[in-house]
Write a protein that holds these residues in place. Structure first.
Motif, PDB file in Angstrom:
ATOM      1  N   UNK A  31       0.840  -1.203   0.000  1.00  0.00           N
ATOM      2  CA  UNK A  31       0.000   0.000   0.000  1.00  0.00           C
ATOM      3  C   UNK A  31       0.874   1.251   0.000  1.00  0.00           C
ATOM      4  N   UNK A  32       1.969   1.219   0.741  1.00  0.00           N
ATOM      5  CA  UNK A  32       2.880   2.367   0.763  1.00  0.00           C
ATOM      6  C   UNK A  32       3.500   2.620  -0.595  1.00  0.00           C
ATOM      7  N   UNK A  33       3.884   1.553  -1.289  1.00  0.00           N
ATOM      8  CA  UNK A  33       4.447   1.707  -2.631  1.00  0.00           C
ATOM      9  C   UNK A  33       3.412   2.272  -3.596  1.00  0.00           C
ATOM     10  N   UNK A  34       2.193   1.798  -3.483  1.00  0.00           N
ATOM     11  CA  UNK A  34       1.119   2.313  -4.335  1.00  0.00           C
ATOM     12  C   UNK A  34       0.894   3.799  -4.072  1.00  0.00           C
ATOM     13  N   UNK A  35       0.864   4.187  -2.821  1.00  0.00           N
ATOM     14  CA  UNK A  35       0.653   5.596  -2.480  1.00  0.00           C
ATOM     15  C   UNK A  35       1.812   6.463  -2.977  1.00  0.00           C
ATOM     16  N   UNK A  36       3.029   5.950  -2.883  1.00  0.00           N
ATOM     17  CA  UNK A  36       4.183   6.705  -3.371  1.00  0.00           C
ATOM     18  C   UNK A  36       4.085   6.886  -4.882  1.00  0.00           C
ATOM     19  N   UNK A  37       3.702   5.835  -5.588  1.00  0.00           N
ATOM     20  CA  UNK A  37       3.532   5.942  -7.033  1.00  0.00           C
ATOM     21  C   UNK A  37       2.451   6.940  -7.400  1.00  0.00           C
ATOM     22  N   UNK A  38       1.323   6.903  -6.687  1.00  0.00           N
ATOM     23  CA  UNK A  38       0.253   7.860  -6.957  1.00  0.00           C
ATOM     24  C   UNK A  38       0.688   9.295  -6.655  1.00  0.00           C
ATOM     25  N   UNK A  39       1.479   9.480  -5.621  1.00  0.00           N
ATOM     26  CA  UNK A  39       1.971  10.818  -5.285  1.00  0.00           C
ATOM     27  C   UNK A  39       2.887  11.352  -6.387  1.00  0.00           C
ATOM     28  N   UNK A  40       3.748  10.489  -6.930  1.00  0.00           N
ATOM     29  CA  UNK A  40       4.642  10.916  -8.012  1.00  0.00           C
ATOM     30  C   UNK A  40       3.830  11.292  -9.247  1.00  0.00           C
ATOM     31  N   UNK A  41       2.833  10.481  -9.587  1.00  0.00           N
ATOM     32  CA  UNK A  41       1.986  10.784 -10.743  1.00  0.00           C
ATOM     33  C   UNK A  41       1.227  12.092 -10.512  1.00  0.00           C
ATOM     34  N   UNK A  42       0.691  12.278  -9.325  1.00  0.00           N
ATOM     35  CA  UNK A  42      -0.067  13.496  -9.038  1.00  0.00           C
ATOM     36  C   UNK A  42       0.826  14.734  -9.105  1.00  0.00           C
ATOM     37  N   UNK A  43       2.030  14.656  -8.557  1.00  0.00           N
ATOM     38  CA  UNK A  43       2.918  15.818  -8.605  1.00  0.00           C
ATOM     39  C   UNK A  43       3.356  16.119 -10.030  1.00  0.00           C
ATOM     40  N   UNK A  44       3.562  15.077 -10.835  1.00  0.00           N
ATOM     41  CA  UNK A  44       3.885  15.294 -12.247  1.00  0.00           C
ATOM     42  C   UNK A  44       2.751  15.985 -12.981  1.00  0.00           C
ATOM     43  N   UNK A  45       1.528  15.516 -12.741  1.00  0.00           N
ATOM     44  CA  UNK A  45       0.364  16.151 -13.377  1.00  0.00           C
ATOM     45  C   UNK A  45       0.217  17.592 -12.906  1.00  0.00           C
ATOM     46  N   UNK A  46       0.406  17.830 -11.608  1.00  0.00           N
ATOM     47  CA  UNK A  46       0.268  19.173 -11.066  1.00  0.00           C
ATOM     48  C   UNK A  46       1.289  20.124 -11.678  1.00  0.00           C
ATOM     49  N   UNK A  47       2.516  19.665 -11.857  1.00  0.00           N
ATOM     50  CA  UNK A  47       3.550  20.487 -12.489  1.00  0.00           C
ATOM     51  C   UNK A  47       3.186  20.791 -13.933  1.00  0.00           C
ATOM     52  N   UNK A  48       2.754  19.751 -14.666  1.00  0.00           N
ATOM     53  CA  UNK A  48       2.354  19.943 -16.068  1.00  0.00           C
ATOM     54  C   UNK A  48       1.200  20.942 -16.165  1.00  0.00           C
ATOM     55  N   UNK A  49       0.214  20.800 -15.314  1.00  0.00           N
ATOM     56  CA  UNK A  49      -0.959  21.684 -15.353  1.00  0.00           C
ATOM     57  C   UNK A  49      -0.566  23.118 -15.029  1.00  0.00           C
ATOM     58  N   UNK A  50       0.322  23.289 -14.050  1.00  0.00           N
ATOM     59  CA  UNK A  50       0.762  24.621 -13.662  1.00  0.00           C
ATOM     60  C   UNK A  50       1.530  25.286 -14.805  1.00  0.00           C
ATOM     61  N   UNK A  51       2.425  24.538 -15.452  1.00  0.00           N
ATOM     62  CA  UNK A  51       3.189  25.107 -16.566  1.00  0.00           C
ATOM     63  C   UNK A  51       2.265  25.452 -17.740  1.00  0.00           C
TER      64      UNK A  51
END
Length: 66
Positions: A31-51
């Motif tokens: 579950x921790x690995x899954x959450x870490x993966x989701x956090x990385x994907x979310x931060x990538x999307x957030x950066x893309x959206x902001x740019x």
């Protein structure tokens, strides 16, 4: 009679009493690995959206100034 202790069963070794901890640890790690993966994907999307938003805002600012 069902449910009566005949004494024929061998007692379980003590080390088997802690086997549930291995499964629980694997579950927590998974579950921790899954959450870490989701956090990385979310931060990538957030950066893309902001740019993307910043680029569109700059284009609109340039149109308004000219």
């Amino acid at each position: 009679m069902a449910g009566t202790d005949t004494g024929d069963e061998r007692p379980r070794p003590r080390w088997q009493d802690g086997l549930w901890a291995i499964g629980a640890t694997a579950l927590v790690v998974g579950v921790g690995s899954l959450m870490l993966g989701l956090a990385v994907v979310f931060l990538g999307w957030l950066t893309w959206y902001n740019l993307r938003f910043d680029r569109r805002l700059s284009q609109m600012r340039g149109r308004l100034r000219s």
